[in-house]
Design a protein around this motif. Structure first.
Motif, PDB file in Angstrom:
ATOM      1  N   LEU B 111      -7.800  -9.979  -1.746  1.00  0.00           N
ATOM      2  CA  LEU B 111      -7.072  -9.544  -2.932  1.00  0.00           C
ATOM      3  C   LEU B 111      -5.759 -10.298  -3.104  1.00  0.00           C
ATOM      4  O   LEU B 111      -5.395 -10.691  -4.203  1.00  0.00           O
ATOM      5  CB  LEU B 111      -6.794  -8.038  -2.855  1.00  0.00           C
ATOM      6  CG  LEU B 111      -7.886  -7.096  -3.319  1.00  0.00           C
ATOM      7  CD1 LEU B 111      -7.420  -5.654  -3.215  1.00  0.00           C
ATOM      8  CD2 LEU B 111      -8.315  -7.397  -4.738  1.00  0.00           C
ATOM      9  N   PHE B 112      -5.016 -10.465  -1.995  1.00  0.00           N
ATOM     10  CA  PHE B 112      -3.694 -11.083  -2.080  1.00  0.00           C
ATOM     11  C   PHE B 112      -3.519 -12.092  -0.966  1.00  0.00           C
ATOM     12  O   PHE B 112      -4.038 -11.951   0.128  1.00  0.00           O
ATOM     13  CB  PHE B 112      -2.582 -10.020  -2.010  1.00  0.00           C
ATOM     14  CG  PHE B 112      -2.643  -9.041  -3.140  1.00  0.00           C
ATOM     15  CD1 PHE B 112      -3.139  -7.769  -2.945  1.00  0.00           C
ATOM     16  CD2 PHE B 112      -2.215  -9.401  -4.408  1.00  0.00           C
ATOM     17  CE1 PHE B 112      -3.222  -6.867  -3.995  1.00  0.00           C
ATOM     18  CE2 PHE B 112      -2.292  -8.505  -5.463  1.00  0.00           C
ATOM     19  CZ  PHE B 112      -2.799  -7.239  -5.252  1.00  0.00           C
ATOM     20  N   LYS B 117       3.171  -8.812   2.973  1.00  0.00           N
ATOM     21  CA  LYS B 117       3.754  -8.008   1.897  1.00  0.00           C
ATOM     22  C   LYS B 117       2.771  -6.961   1.407  1.00  0.00           C
ATOM     23  O   LYS B 117       3.117  -5.821   1.135  1.00  0.00           O
ATOM     24  CB  LYS B 117       4.162  -8.921   0.742  1.00  0.00           C
ATOM     25  CG  LYS B 117       4.902  -8.226  -0.385  1.00  0.00           C
ATOM     26  CD  LYS B 117       6.269  -7.830   0.027  1.00  0.00           C
ATOM     27  CE  LYS B 117       7.027  -7.161  -1.096  1.00  0.00           C
ATOM     28  NZ  LYS B 117       8.353  -6.755  -0.655  1.00  0.00           N
ATOM     29  N   ALA B 118       1.514  -7.348   1.275  1.00  0.00           N
ATOM     30  CA  ALA B 118       0.527  -6.393   0.787  1.00  0.00           C
ATOM     31  C   ALA B 118       0.319  -5.267   1.799  1.00  0.00           C
ATOM     32  O   ALA B 118       0.080  -4.123   1.420  1.00  0.00           O
ATOM     33  CB  ALA B 118      -0.785  -7.107   0.495  1.00  0.00           C
ATOM     34  N   GLU B 120       2.660  -4.164   3.798  1.00  0.00           N
ATOM     35  CA  GLU B 120       3.851  -3.310   3.652  1.00  0.00           C
ATOM     36  C   GLU B 120       3.682  -2.337   2.514  1.00  0.00           C
ATOM     37  O   GLU B 120       4.109  -1.197   2.584  1.00  0.00           O
ATOM     38  CB  GLU B 120       5.079  -4.188   3.333  1.00  0.00           C
ATOM     39  CG  GLU B 120       5.761  -4.793   4.535  1.00  0.00           C
ATOM     40  CD  GLU B 120       6.900  -5.709   4.103  1.00  0.00           C
ATOM     41  OE1 GLU B 120       7.236  -6.613   4.888  1.00  0.00           O
ATOM     42  OE2 GLU B 120       7.428  -5.524   2.979  1.00  0.00           O
ATOM     43  N   ASN B 121       3.051  -2.804   1.435  1.00  0.00           N
ATOM     44  CA  ASN B 121       2.813  -1.947   0.274  1.00  0.00           C
ATOM     45  C   ASN B 121       1.550  -1.116   0.422  1.00  0.00           C
ATOM     46  O   ASN B 121       1.112  -0.485  -0.525  1.00  0.00           O
ATOM     47  CB  ASN B 121       2.713  -2.806  -1.005  1.00  0.00           C
ATOM     48  CG  ASN B 121       4.062  -3.382  -1.406  1.00  0.00           C
ATOM     49  OD1 ASN B 121       5.071  -3.105  -0.771  1.00  0.00           O
ATOM     50  ND2 ASN B 121       4.081  -4.181  -2.459  1.00  0.00           N
ATOM     51  N   VAL B 123      -1.594  -1.791   0.630  1.00  0.00           N
ATOM     52  CA  VAL B 123      -2.773  -2.121  -0.171  1.00  0.00           C
ATOM     53  C   VAL B 123      -4.022  -2.030   0.687  1.00  0.00           C
ATOM     54  O   VAL B 123      -5.049  -1.507   0.271  1.00  0.00           O
ATOM     55  CB  VAL B 123      -2.640  -3.553  -0.759  1.00  0.00           C
ATOM     56  CG1 VAL B 123      -3.915  -3.957  -1.455  1.00  0.00           C
ATOM     57  CG2 VAL B 123      -1.462  -3.617  -1.712  1.00  0.00           C
ATOM     58  N   ARG B 126      -5.812   1.236   1.121  1.00  0.00           N
ATOM     59  CA  ARG B 126      -6.474   1.875  -0.025  1.00  0.00           C
ATOM     60  C   ARG B 126      -7.672   1.096  -0.535  1.00  0.00           C
ATOM     61  O   ARG B 126      -8.550   1.668  -1.171  1.00  0.00           O
ATOM     62  CB  ARG B 126      -5.456   2.036  -1.154  1.00  0.00           C
ATOM     63  CG  ARG B 126      -4.324   2.996  -0.821  1.00  0.00           C
ATOM     64  CD  ARG B 126      -3.387   3.161  -1.992  1.00  0.00           C
ATOM     65  NE  ARG B 126      -2.550   2.009  -2.211  1.00  0.00           N
ATOM     66  CZ  ARG B 126      -2.108   1.622  -3.408  1.00  0.00           C
ATOM     67  NH1 ARG B 126      -2.437   2.294  -4.487  1.00  0.00           N
ATOM     68  NH2 ARG B 126      -1.338   0.571  -3.534  1.00  0.00           N
ATOM     69  N   PHE B 127      -7.687  -0.210  -0.338  1.00  0.00           N
ATOM     70  CA  PHE B 127      -8.742  -1.014  -0.924  1.00  0.00           C
ATOM     71  C   PHE B 127      -9.276  -1.999   0.102  1.00  0.00           C
ATOM     72  O   PHE B 127      -8.557  -2.396   1.006  1.00  0.00           O
ATOM     73  CB  PHE B 127      -8.210  -1.788  -2.140  1.00  0.00           C
ATOM     74  CG  PHE B 127      -7.630  -0.891  -3.192  1.00  0.00           C
ATOM     75  CD1 PHE B 127      -6.270  -0.810  -3.381  1.00  0.00           C
ATOM     76  CD2 PHE B 127      -8.458  -0.109  -3.967  1.00  0.00           C
ATOM     77  CE1 PHE B 127      -5.730   0.030  -4.340  1.00  0.00           C
ATOM     78  CE2 PHE B 127      -7.926   0.742  -4.921  1.00  0.00           C
ATOM     79  CZ  PHE B 127      -6.571   0.802  -5.103  1.00  0.00           C
ATOM     80  N   PRO B 128     -10.542  -2.413  -0.038  1.00  0.00           N
ATOM     81  CA  PRO B 128     -11.103  -3.422   0.876  1.00  0.00           C
ATOM     82  C   PRO B 128     -10.253  -4.684   0.836  1.00  0.00           C
ATOM     83  O   PRO B 128      -9.916  -5.180  -0.236  1.00  0.00           O
ATOM     84  CB  PRO B 128     -12.503  -3.676   0.311  1.00  0.00           C
ATOM     85  CG  PRO B 128     -12.821  -2.483  -0.485  1.00  0.00           C
ATOM     86  CD  PRO B 128     -11.525  -1.946  -1.009  1.00  0.00           C
ATOM     87  N   HIS B 167     -16.975  -7.714  -5.693  1.00  0.00           N
ATOM     88  CA  HIS B 167     -17.992  -6.838  -5.100  1.00  0.00           C
ATOM     89  C   HIS B 167     -19.256  -6.859  -5.955  1.00  0.00           C
ATOM     90  O   HIS B 167     -19.722  -5.823  -6.414  1.00  0.00           O
ATOM     91  CB  HIS B 167     -17.476  -5.408  -4.987  1.00  0.00           C
ATOM     92  CG  HIS B 167     -16.332  -5.287  -4.039  1.00  0.00           C
ATOM     93  ND1 HIS B 167     -16.503  -5.114  -2.696  1.00  0.00           N
ATOM     94  CD2 HIS B 167     -15.017  -5.358  -4.248  1.00  0.00           C
ATOM     95  CE1 HIS B 167     -15.323  -5.066  -2.114  1.00  0.00           C
ATOM     96  NE2 HIS B 167     -14.409  -5.216  -3.030  1.00  0.00           N
TER      97      HIS B 167
END
Lengths: 191, 197
Positions: B111-112, B117-118, B120-121, B123, B126-128, B167
């Motif tokens: 995703l990123f 950073k992701a 830390e947030n 992400v 919550r998401f694959p 996906h």
């Protein structure tokens, strides 16, 4: 070593804008890894400990902050990470803390009307067009955030999304036009 | 005359890339012959393998860019591919089959890119986070296509302009379109509809 150089570039940049660009303020801890361009007569405020970088593997893209009017305002919160993000503000673009923007565009105006004359768009105003991005928002590669959008906290914007309507906090947004999805899975493709 | 000259320059440039990566970047293997009509840029700690007879073309100002984001990343590109303006960002595994053709497009299995950073947030909670991408043989990825993680595009399929797959599983010989891509259309049906007009 790279971090040290980026921090030095950031400090020199802050010194430069303090004397020569009064409408630009940047907080301490700014790190500039790649080319950084800003333009226009509006105001720009960058928070503390922000990171300005390019995209790995692509030298042609870099962070651009453009203001199109003297009243325009761009506010970036603390601990933001911008990787080749392009922000264009005619009215107001505000971003809270801990945001991650990768290779995306944030534009708060349409620039032109869709009528033949292609004149300035009617009906645009600060209240209608300003963009507000919450805390800990992550925006994936090659996305666009369009005018009038309010994005809540903890939102994840998938790569390739065109966000044209406001997004509630905690959502995962993808698609063109951007729609909230409950998960990243979409299994009905051809099976 | 000019095309012969361009071809010669591309072969020489490709040979330079083959030698350079073999000598200085042991995790990158490009097999000869390799034609480079545009810039090739491969960086990162993961392993990259490009099979023989591939060509890199200039498409919307871009050549080939492969970035591996972890030492475990593996990128494999098959033989006789024509890659124009392709950007690959790999954290796990990206494989592209033989004779695949791409216009300016992005293949990204995560995703990123900024993992720290992701995380830390939150992400990844919550998401694959990242999943492999497999693109079959004789696939055509048209302009501004984006292929994200956990996607399988089977042989002979076509990714329409602006399609974004995340996906996603596409059957063989289908046309994939939409953002996000939903049902794919069998190309034989598309041909039938066109013939009926």
């Amino acid at each position: 070593m790279k971090d040290w150089i980026a921090r030095l570039r950031g400090d020199l940049f802050r010194l430069r804008v303090r004397f020569f660009h009064k409408r630009f303020t940047a907080g301490p801890g700014l790190r500039i890894y790649r080319r950084f361009r800003f333009d226009g007569q509006g105001s720009v405020r960058i928070g503390r400990n922000c990171r300005i970088d390019g995209i790995r593997g692509d030298d042609s893209q870099y962070v651009c902050l453009d203001t199109l009017a003297p009243e325009a305002l761009i506010v970036i919160g603390d601990n933001a990470s911008l990787y080749a993000a392009r922000i264009v503000a005619k009215y107001q673009v505000t971003m809270q803390d801990d945001c991650l923007i990768e290779e995306s565009g944030i534009v708060d105006t349409d620039f032109h009307a869709i009528e033949r004359g292609r004149q300035a768009p009617a009906g645009e105003s600060k209240e209608a067009c300003r963009i507000s991005i919450g805390n800990r928002v992550c925006v994936g590669a090659r996305s666009c955030i369009l005018k009038g959008v309010t994005i809540g906290d903890d939102v994840v914007v998938a790569p390739g999304t065109i966000v044209s309507t406001s997004v509630r906090a905690g959502s995962f947004v993808r698609g063109n036009p951007g729609r909230c999805a409950t998960s990243t899975e979409d299994r009905d493709g051809g099976e | 005359m000019r095309s012969h000259l361009d071809l010669l320059v591309a072969v020489l440039r490709g040979t330079w890339y083959v030698c350079f990566y073999r000598l200085f970047r042991r995790n990158v293997t490009i097999r000869f012959p390799f034609k480079a009509f545009a810039r090739v840029r491969i960086e990162g700690p993961g392993s990259v393998f490009v099979d023989r007879n591939c060509a890199v073309h200039l498409n919307v100002f871009k050549g080939l860019s492969i970035v591996t984001l972890s030492p475990e990343a593996r990128v494999r590109i098959g033989a006789r591919c024509n890659l124009g303006g392709l950007t690959i960002r790999c954290r796990t595994h990206v494989s592209i089959g033989d004779r695949t053709m791409t216009a300016v497009s992005l293949v990204q299995d995560t995703l990123f890119l900024d993992e720290e950073k992701a995380r830390e947030n939150r992400v990844a909670d919550r998401f694959p986070w990242a999943a492999p991408v497999a693109i079959g043989s004789n696939v055509w990825i048209t302009m501004q296509g984006i292929v994200l993680g956990d996607t399988r595009i089977e042989d002979d399929s076509v990714l329409a302009t602006g399609a974004v797959c995340c996906h996603y599983r596409a059957l063989p010989y289908t046309l994939v379109s939409g953002n996000p891509a939903k049902r794919s259309l069998p190309i034989s049906r598309v041909m039938h509809l066109v013939a009926r007009r």
